[in-house]
Design an enzyme around this catalytic site. Structure first.
Site, mmCIF file in Angstrom:
data_model
loop_
_atom_site.group_PDB
_atom_site.id
_atom_site.type_symbol
_atom_site.label_atom_id
_atom_site.label_comp_id
_atom_site.label_asym_id
_atom_site.label_seq_id
_atom_site.Cartn_x
_atom_site.Cartn_y
_atom_site.Cartn_z
ATOM 1 N N CYS A 1 22.922 60.476 3.277
ATOM 2 C CA CYS A 1 23.080 59.101 3.755
ATOM 3 C C CYS A 1 23.746 59.073 5.130
ATOM 4 C CB CYS A 1 23.895 58.300 2.739
ATOM 5 S SG CYS A 1 24.529 56.730 3.357
ATOM 6 N N CYS B 1 26.824 56.793 5.440
ATOM 7 C CA CYS B 1 27.950 57.406 4.713
ATOM 8 C C CYS B 1 28.657 58.423 5.613
ATOM 9 C CB CYS B 1 27.461 58.103 3.447
ATOM 10 S SG CYS B 1 26.591 57.058 2.269
#
Length: 428
Positions: A83, A86
């Site tokens: 991600c 993230c």
């Protein structure tokens, strides 16, 4: 499942300021030891701030046990290794002084990979479907609040403050709604919380929609709720999609033509996938006629896109066919974001000059459709890789200006670094 947490909200910085003020008063007495005490205090404050968020590394049960012992709520960063947002938060936000000071004082913090160890079961239990998901629990491990998507430092601290405030916690709104509070004003406030938390708004919105006049429906705020309730207008047959189409001019006036066009693009893309999955030829023809009646200008693009989507669905996959249909589709693609995305992938993965120049063609079309920070930045990066440093500088500066004009205050760090590298090359 939900319960309220009435924890203390104490900013560590406030505590330091109070202690420093106390020591400063004592210094008036000329006590040299107080100078030493003050110096040590400031040093300790600096060291603590520099740590960023102190994440726990044990099991979920161990984290809950520590939270109960310290009487603190729990902050969980639910992430995956692939991600991008993230990674951005971990690299740029969690390490900041003010973020670390605030969360270390008010929470037990925990990072959990949703695809490893306890992660998959945790994700299923708490409905984690997008990344990053930022979850807040009371010390007993009961959900209080959540947020979906990356946030800058200010946004993260604001979300944490909401999680600490019983009047703003998701849990409180859920309890009120489930107890039968369907008042219009409450439903509007409840849906705003649900949208910010990435939760489904369809049930309360249906009740809310029934109370509205046409004038009340045709506002920017209600359009946001409509988008959330219809999964961004993913179904052409959905009543909210149909209402948007019937009142398109009113919504363009309330927001903008670009915003409405972007929302309806979701309708179009979802319809293409639905048609591609339809095996019945008669039904397929009917669906095609319906979508082209709404998007008549997409006829040429539609055929190429549908061929690519159908090829990508074949089992076993025929990679040569997928690549061929995708290349043909890109020649007629009019989606600025998609053109930018594929051009960026070339920048990241290719050094071949021919492929880089092909990607420059895609990004030029993306910019022509709608210039923004992202595609201007991609063009600057591609030009840098082709060693056209003069042009790369022009587009890097354009990208940064576009970011500033659009109010972006984070996410441009790599572009700034790219511009520094370009200038270094030009000075050689």
């Amino acid at each position: 499942m939900f319960s309220s947490y009435k924890g203390k909200r104490i900013l560590l910085k406030t505590a330091f300021k109070q202690q420093i003020l106390k020591n400063t008063i004592m210094l008036k007495n000329g006590n040299l030891m107080q100078w030493v005490a003050l110096g040590l205090l400031l040093l300790a404050a600096g060291n603590m701030q520099a740590q960023g968020i102190e994440f726990e590394h044990g099991t979920w049960e161990a984290v809950k046990a520590k939270a109960q012992k310290e009487n603190k709520p729990i902050f969980v960063d639910a992430y995956t290794t692939w991600c991008g947002p993230c990674k951005w938060m971990a690299k740029n936000i969690f390490v900041q002084d003010e973020v670390g000071v605030f969360l270390n004082q008010n929470f037990i913090s925990y990072k959990m990979d949703m695809e490893k160890g306890e992660g998959p079961a945790f994700a299923e239990k708490y409905g984690v479907e997008a990344y990053p998901t930022l979850l807040y629990f009371n010390a007993e491990g009961e959900v209080m609040h959540k947020g979906v998507g990356a946030r800058d430092a200010e946004g993260l601290i604001a979300l944490c403050n909401d999680a600490l405030d019983p009047k703003k916690q998701l849990v409180g709104f859920v309890n009120k709604y489930e107890s039968g509070n369907y008042e219009k004003a409450f439903l509007a406030e409840y849906m705003e919380v649900l949208v910010s938390c990435g939760e489904d708004v369809s049930a309360p919105f249906e009740k809310f929609w029934e109370t509205l006049t046409d004038e009340e429906k045709q506002t920017e705020k209600v359009l946001t709720f409509m988008s959330a309730a219809s999964y961004r207008f993913a179904e052409l047959e959905n009543q909210y999609t149909q209402y948007l189409l019937e009142n398109k001019a009113a919504y363009e006036k309330a927001t903008s033509k670009g915003n409405v066009a972007m929302l309806l693009t979701n309708t179009y893309l979802a319809a293409v996938w639905k048609i591609a999955k339809t095996e019945d030829k008669k039904k397929k023809k009917e669906l095609t006629k319906e979508i082209l009646a709404v998007f008549p200008d997409a006829k040429k693009e539609f055929k190429k896109r549908l061929a690519y989507v159908e090829a990508s669905m074949e089992t076993p996959p025929n990679e040569a066919k997928i690549q061929k249909t995708y290349t043909q589709y890109l020649k007629v693609c009019n989606d600025a974001n998609e053109l930018n995305s594929v051009a960026w992938k070339v920048y990241e993965n290719e050094d071949d000059l021919k492929k880089l120049k092909e990607a420059l063609g895609w990004i030029d079309r993306s910019i022509k459709i709608e210039a923004n920070f992202f595609n201007l930045d991609t063009k600057a990066a591609l030009l840098y890789k082709t060693k056209d440093y003069e042009a790369a500088k022009v587009y890097a500066e354009k990208a940064l200006k576009a970011a500033k004009d659009s109010g972006m205050d984070t996410g441009t760090e790599d572009t700034v670094k790219l511009l520094e590298n370009i200038n270094a090359k030009l000075e050689q």
